[in-house]
Scaffold this active site. Structure first.
Site, PDB file in Angstrom:
ATOM      1  N   CYS A 123      -3.194  10.443  -3.105  1.00  0.00           N
ATOM      2  CA  CYS A 123      -4.584  10.916  -2.942  1.00  0.00           C
ATOM      3  C   CYS A 123      -4.731  11.859  -1.747  1.00  0.00           C
ATOM      4  CB  CYS A 123      -5.541   9.732  -2.791  1.00  0.00           C
ATOM      5  SG  CYS A 123      -5.770   8.856  -4.338  1.00  0.00           S
ATOM      6  N   TYR A 152     -11.006   7.889   0.797  1.00  0.00           N
ATOM      7  CA  TYR A 152      -9.678   7.241   0.800  1.00  0.00           C
ATOM      8  C   TYR A 152      -8.543   8.213   1.161  1.00  0.00           C
ATOM      9  CZ  TYR A 152      -5.670   4.701  -1.249  1.00  0.00           C
ATOM     10  OH  TYR A 152      -4.466   4.085  -1.462  1.00  0.00           O
ATOM     11  N   LYS A 195      -6.207  -0.812 -11.108  1.00  0.00           N
ATOM     12  CA  LYS A 195      -5.913   0.579 -11.434  1.00  0.00           C
ATOM     13  C   LYS A 195      -5.631   0.700 -12.936  1.00  0.00           C
ATOM     14  CE  LYS A 195      -4.513   2.922  -7.902  1.00  0.00           C
ATOM     15  NZ  LYS A 195      -3.580   3.671  -7.078  1.00  0.00           N
ATOM     16  N   ALA A 196      -5.449   1.959 -13.390  1.00  0.00           N
ATOM     17  CA  ALA A 196      -5.428   2.221 -14.841  1.00  0.00           C
ATOM     18  C   ALA A 196      -4.452   1.349 -15.654  1.00  0.00           C
ATOM     19  CB  ALA A 196      -5.157   3.701 -15.082  1.00  0.00           C
ATOM     20  N   LYS A 203      -7.849  -4.628 -21.037  1.00  0.00           N
ATOM     21  CA  LYS A 203      -8.790  -4.296 -22.121  1.00  0.00           C
ATOM     22  C   LYS A 203      -8.141  -4.504 -23.498  1.00  0.00           C
ATOM     23  CE  LYS A 203     -11.480  -0.886 -19.487  1.00  0.00           C
ATOM     24  NZ  LYS A 203     -11.940   0.508 -19.434  1.00  0.00           N
ATOM     25  N   GLN A 223      -6.551  13.043 -19.025  1.00  0.00           N
ATOM     26  CA  GLN A 223      -6.093  13.091 -17.630  1.00  0.00           C
ATOM     27  C   GLN A 223      -4.634  12.627 -17.601  1.00  0.00           C
ATOM     28  OE1 GLN A 223      -8.612  11.126 -19.013  1.00  0.00           O
ATOM     29  NE2 GLN A 223      -9.289   9.836 -17.348  1.00  0.00           N
ATOM     30  N   ARG A 289      -1.866  14.912 -12.300  1.00  0.00           N
ATOM     31  CA  ARG A 289      -1.077  14.706 -11.073  1.00  0.00           C
ATOM     32  C   ARG A 289       0.279  14.118 -11.457  1.00  0.00           C
ATOM     33  NH1 ARG A 289      -3.835  10.638  -7.219  1.00  0.00           N
ATOM     34  NH2 ARG A 289      -4.977  12.477  -6.531  1.00  0.00           N
TER      35      ARG A 289
HETATM   36  P1  NAD Z   1      -3.940  -4.446  -2.364  1.00  0.00           P
HETATM   37  O1  NAD Z   1      -5.419  -4.231  -2.328  1.00  0.00           O
HETATM   38  O2  NAD Z   1      -3.417  -5.342  -3.429  1.00  0.00           O
HETATM   39  O3  NAD Z   1      -3.413  -4.947  -0.953  1.00  0.00           O
HETATM   40  C1  NAD Z   1      -3.974  -4.560   0.261  1.00  0.00           C
HETATM   41  C2  NAD Z   1      -4.180  -5.807   1.097  1.00  0.00           C
HETATM   42  O4  NAD Z   1      -4.702  -5.436   2.373  1.00  0.00           O
HETATM   43  C3  NAD Z   1      -5.193  -6.775   0.473  1.00  0.00           C
HETATM   44  O5  NAD Z   1      -4.614  -8.045   0.240  1.00  0.00           O
HETATM   45  C4  NAD Z   1      -6.301  -6.852   1.517  1.00  0.00           C
HETATM   46  O6  NAD Z   1      -6.885  -8.137   1.619  1.00  0.00           O
HETATM   47  C5  NAD Z   1      -5.569  -6.462   2.787  1.00  0.00           C
HETATM   48  N1  NAD Z   1      -6.505  -6.017   3.817  1.00  0.00           N
HETATM   49  C6  NAD Z   1      -7.562  -5.180   3.668  1.00  0.00           C
HETATM   50  N2  NAD Z   1      -8.237  -5.085   4.839  1.00  0.00           N
HETATM   51  C7  NAD Z   1      -7.581  -5.863   5.725  1.00  0.00           C
HETATM   52  C8  NAD Z   1      -7.818  -6.184   7.078  1.00  0.00           C
HETATM   53  N3  NAD Z   1      -8.856  -5.699   7.745  1.00  0.00           N
HETATM   54  N4  NAD Z   1      -6.963  -7.028   7.688  1.00  0.00           N
HETATM   55  C9  NAD Z   1      -5.902  -7.565   7.017  1.00  0.00           C
HETATM   56  N5  NAD Z   1      -5.638  -7.307   5.724  1.00  0.00           N
HETATM   57  C10 NAD Z   1      -6.474  -6.459   5.082  1.00  0.00           C
HETATM   58  O7  NAD Z   1      -3.295  -2.990  -2.478  1.00  0.00           O
HETATM   59  P2  NAD Z   1      -1.807  -2.566  -2.821  1.00  0.00           P
HETATM   60  O8  NAD Z   1      -1.814  -1.972  -4.162  1.00  0.00           O
HETATM   61  O9  NAD Z   1      -0.874  -3.678  -2.521  1.00  0.00           O
HETATM   62  O10 NAD Z   1      -1.611  -1.372  -1.764  1.00  0.00           O
HETATM   63  C11 NAD Z   1      -0.873  -1.531  -0.563  1.00  0.00           C
HETATM   64  C12 NAD Z   1      -0.892  -0.221   0.219  1.00  0.00           C
HETATM   65  O11 NAD Z   1      -0.346   0.822  -0.613  1.00  0.00           O
HETATM   66  C13 NAD Z   1      -2.281   0.241   0.631  1.00  0.00           C
HETATM   67  O12 NAD Z   1      -2.218   0.882   1.864  1.00  0.00           O
HETATM   68  C14 NAD Z   1      -2.627   1.269  -0.440  1.00  0.00           C
HETATM   69  O13 NAD Z   1      -3.565   2.220   0.035  1.00  0.00           O
HETATM   70  C15 NAD Z   1      -1.263   1.896  -0.674  1.00  0.00           C
HETATM   71  N6  NAD Z   1      -1.183   2.537  -2.001  1.00  0.00           N
HETATM   72  C16 NAD Z   1      -1.174   1.786  -3.127  1.00  0.00           C
HETATM   73  C17 NAD Z   1      -1.114   2.405  -4.373  1.00  0.00           C
HETATM   74  C18 NAD Z   1      -1.100   1.607  -5.660  1.00  0.00           C
HETATM   75  O14 NAD Z   1      -1.028   2.213  -6.714  1.00  0.00           O
HETATM   76  N7  NAD Z   1      -1.174   0.285  -5.619  1.00  0.00           N
HETATM   77  C19 NAD Z   1      -1.064   3.798  -4.458  1.00  0.00           C
HETATM   78  C20 NAD Z   1      -1.090   4.527  -3.277  1.00  0.00           C
HETATM   79  C21 NAD Z   1      -1.118   3.891  -2.043  1.00  0.00           C
END
Ligand code: NAD
Length: 341
Positions: A123, A152, A195-196, A203, A223, A289
């Site tokens: 992103c 984001y 996510k998708a 679904k 998309q 993308r």
């Molecule tokens: P997720 O939402 O499953 O995990 C993120 C975790 O961070 C959650 O368990 C949440 O409770 C915790 N969190 C949020 N705020 C917090 C805080 N203040 N203190 C402590 N913990 C906190 O997401 P994910 O899919 O496991 O993603 C992990 C990382 O990878 C993130 O940084 C996300 O932006 C990045 N990311 C993920 C994807 C994807 O497709 N899943 C894509 C791009 C980037």
């Protein structure tokens, strides 16, 4: 490479990727792992009794100091995130994750951590380069001139640069990967943050179980995206953490598909065909993308390679199990309250 007896900290360990990373570190023989998340333990996707599990709000600096104490390696996967439905309507909340990364970086320096990994995202890429449906392959340099996903994406881009400057100014060994859509078992599949791939699997399962052979798709279905299976993501994190790559690097599959093709695959796995309805007013993100993997192949001689069909089948089966278990829990709760009445 790290020593297996040194302390490794995973922030965001209650989430999808963080939980899977803790599982992998244990399986690889890492003996001291500290898992940190803001959520109560019962809401973590995975947690393990032989790991130090801490419930801390990492927006707050003292909590980051507690989390980083004694750490050799820190993986920062904690963030407010979700699919397009979530990030388009929670921009301020997504941007507030900058507090987590700022304080975790400061705490890493303070406690003299050896290495720091930051999970960035596709992103960050310039929206003008993602206007066609033909899945433009994005090279690392395409993040600039900056026009990231509002909220984001800007937070991720800013945090990437902070990692770079913490390396330059304070000598902290930082590594940054730009994840492209990660999917797999033990992830969010319901509730608005999914996510998708998970949303489509759910679904299709709902349609199959209910017998109502209809599906609603967000956007026109044309998309395009690429989706990386969780095992590839975890292997990539390890390779990047152990590499000399100083700049943010793509970590994603280069197998681009349209959302319609993703639905075709999920239908094939389920063995049904559904009537498709397109909600053109729903959040759909950029038109196209894909991940350009030239750099990761050059540096690591590797790229994410699990075919989408293979990973989606495993994900579908896991979500199916969760869906059936949740529905039978609800049915038994209804029965119990009927008996109580
Ligand atoms: P997720 O939402 O499953 O995990 C993120 C975790 O961070 C959650 O368990 C949440 O409770 C915790 N969190 C949020 N705020 C917090 C805080 N203040 N203190 C402590 N913990 C906190 O997401 P994910 O899919 O496991 O993603 C992990 C990382 O990878 C993130 O940084 C996300 O932006 C990045 N990311 C993920 C994807 C994807 O497709 N899943 C894509 C791009 C980037």
């Amino acid at each position: 490479m790290n020593d297996k007896s040194e302390l490794v900290v995973v922030a965001g360990a209650g989430g999808f990727i963080g939980g899977s990373l803790v599982a992998r570190l244990r399986a690889q023989g890492q003996t001291k792992v500290r898992a940190v998340d803001i959520k109560p333990l019962r809401e973590w996707y995975q947690h393990f009794p032989d790991v130090e599990n801490l419930i801390l709000d990492l927006n707050l600096k003292p909590n980051c100091e507690r989390a980083a104490e004694g750490a050799a390696d820190i993986y920062n996967l904690a963030a407010n995130m979700g699919g397009m439905g979530f990030i388009e309507s929670n921009k301020a909340l997504c941007m507030l994750s900058v507090l987590i990364n700022t304080h975790m970086l400061q705490a890493a320096v303070q406690h003299k951590a050896k290495r720091f990994f930051y999970a960035s995202s596709a992103c960050v890429y310039n929206g003008d380069k993602q206007k066609t449906y033909e899945a433009p392959s994005l090279k690392e340099e395409d993040a600039y001139p900056a026009l990231a996903e509002d909220g984001y994406g800007w937070e991720k881009l800013f945090s990437e640069r902070m990692c770079r400057h913490f390396h330059e100014d304070f000598g902290l060994y930082t590594r940054v990967a730009r994840f492209h859509n990660v999917y797999g078992p033990w992830g969010t599949w319901d509730g608005g943050r999914e996510k998708a791939p998970a949303a489509i699997c759910r679904k299709v399962i709902e349609a199959k179980v209910s017998g109502k052979h209809e599906i609603q798709i967000w956007g026109p279905g044309t998309q395009t995206r690429s989706f990386m299976y969780i095992d590839d993501c975890l292997k990539g994190i390890e390779l990047i953490m152990n590499s000399e790559i100083l700049e943010p690097i793509n970590l994603g599959s280069s197998e681009a598909v349209s959302i319609n093709q993703l639905v075709d695959m999920a239908e094939e796995i389920a063995g049904i065909k559904l009537n498709r309805h397109y909600d053109l007013s729903a959040p759909k993100g950029v038109n196209g993308r894909n991940s350009d993997n030239t750099l990761i192949k050059k540096y690591l001689g590797w790229e994410p390679c699990t075919p989408l069909r293979t990973g989606l089948e495993k994900t579908y089966r896991w979500i199916h199990g969760q869906y059936i278990a949740r529905n039978s829990d609800k049915a038994s709760t209804r029965q119990e309250s009927a008996v109580a009445r």
